[in-house]
Scaffold this motif. Structure first.
Motif, PDB file in Angstrom:
ATOM      1  N   ARG A  65       0.864  -1.182   0.000  1.00  0.00           N
ATOM      2  CA  ARG A  65       0.000   0.000   0.000  1.00  0.00           C
ATOM      3  C   ARG A  65       0.902   1.234   0.000  1.00  0.00           C
ATOM      4  NH1 ARG A  65      -3.919   0.521   4.453  1.00  0.00           N
ATOM      5  NH2 ARG A  65      -2.023   0.485   5.685  1.00  0.00           N
ATOM      6  N   ASN A  70      -6.163   2.802   1.415  1.00  0.00           N
ATOM      7  CA  ASN A  70      -6.654   1.767   0.498  1.00  0.00           C
ATOM      8  C   ASN A  70      -6.954   2.306  -0.896  1.00  0.00           C
ATOM      9  OD1 ASN A  70      -6.410  -0.185   2.433  1.00  0.00           O
ATOM     10  ND2 ASN A  70      -8.522   0.005   3.137  1.00  0.00           N
ATOM     11  N   GLN A  75      -0.954  -6.364  -4.997  1.00  0.00           N
ATOM     12  CA  GLN A  75      -0.723  -7.693  -4.439  1.00  0.00           C
ATOM     13  C   GLN A  75      -0.020  -8.538  -5.482  1.00  0.00           C
ATOM     14  OE1 GLN A  75      -4.159  -9.557  -2.544  1.00  0.00           O
ATOM     15  NE2 GLN A  75      -5.191  -7.574  -2.571  1.00  0.00           N
ATOM     16  N   LEU A 103      -2.219  -8.403  -8.644  1.00  0.00           N
ATOM     17  CA  LEU A 103      -3.486  -7.687  -8.581  1.00  0.00           C
ATOM     18  C   LEU A 103      -3.200  -6.223  -8.273  1.00  0.00           C
ATOM     19  CD1 LEU A 103      -6.651  -7.663  -8.332  1.00  0.00           C
ATOM     20  CD2 LEU A 103      -6.295  -8.058  -5.911  1.00  0.00           C
ATOM     21  N   LEU A 104      -3.699  -5.354  -9.108  1.00  0.00           N
ATOM     22  CA  LEU A 104      -3.574  -3.926  -8.902  1.00  0.00           C
ATOM     23  C   LEU A 104      -4.970  -3.367  -8.651  1.00  0.00           C
ATOM     24  CD1 LEU A 104      -1.206  -3.142 -11.885  1.00  0.00           C
ATOM     25  CD2 LEU A 104      -0.571  -3.745  -9.557  1.00  0.00           C
ATOM     26  N   GLN A 105      -5.186  -2.745  -7.507  1.00  0.00           N
ATOM     27  CA  GLN A 105      -6.514  -2.253  -7.149  1.00  0.00           C
ATOM     28  C   GLN A 105      -6.415  -0.752  -6.868  1.00  0.00           C
ATOM     29  OE1 GLN A 105      -8.274  -4.391  -3.918  1.00  0.00           O
ATOM     30  NE2 GLN A 105      -9.809  -2.826  -3.551  1.00  0.00           N
ATOM     31  N   PHE A 106      -7.211   0.020  -7.595  1.00  0.00           N
ATOM     32  CA  PHE A 106      -7.243   1.465  -7.421  1.00  0.00           C
ATOM     33  C   PHE A 106      -8.655   1.882  -7.033  1.00  0.00           C
ATOM     34  CE2 PHE A 106      -3.907   0.620 -10.541  1.00  0.00           C
ATOM     35  CZ  PHE A 106      -2.816   1.212  -9.914  1.00  0.00           C
ATOM     36  N   THR A 107      -8.786   2.690  -6.006  1.00  0.00           N
ATOM     37  CA  THR A 107     -10.083   3.176  -5.532  1.00  0.00           C
ATOM     38  C   THR A 107     -10.026   4.688  -5.400  1.00  0.00           C
ATOM     39  OG1 THR A 107     -10.334   1.146  -4.256  1.00  0.00           O
ATOM     40  CG2 THR A 107     -11.803   2.952  -3.721  1.00  0.00           C
TER      41      THR A 107
END
Length: 108
Positions: A65, A70, A75, A103-107
């Protein structure tokens, strides 16, 4: 109509460990033992004797992170499945199976 499938059930024993390496980086270790509760449906389907042990599933991963929130989470890691007798009875694959993931997570 009613389905013609009997779920053989799964017995899963798990051991896991998470470690905060830095405020931005987390290490995740996981190991599972997989076993069929009953193999009668497989025995009937494959017309051969199937043993209960499926295999050992284990993995190593990292969760990063970069902004300490978040909004962006990365990951990545590797997992493996080492087959035991029941898996080899079904698929005749004695080699360990590996999988890499990211895994790439964008919020916002």
């Amino acid at each position: 109509g009613q389905a013609n499938f009997v779920n053989p059930g799964l017995l899963l024993a798990n051991l896991g460990y998470d470690a905060e390496l830095t405020p931005k980086l987390r290490l995740v270790l996981n190991a599972n033992y997989l076993r069929f509760v009953t193999t009668a449906p497989f025995t009937q389907f494959a017309n051969q004797t199937i043993r209960n042990d499926i295999g050992l599933d284990y993995g190593l991963g990292f969760l990063y992170r970069p902004f300490l929130n978040n909004n962006a989470i990365f990951q990545f890691g590797v997992t493996a499945l080492t087959p035991l007798q029941g898996f080899n009875d079904l698929f005749d694959s004695p080699c360990t199976q590996y999988s890499l993931f990211a895994l790439l997570q964008f919020t916002y």
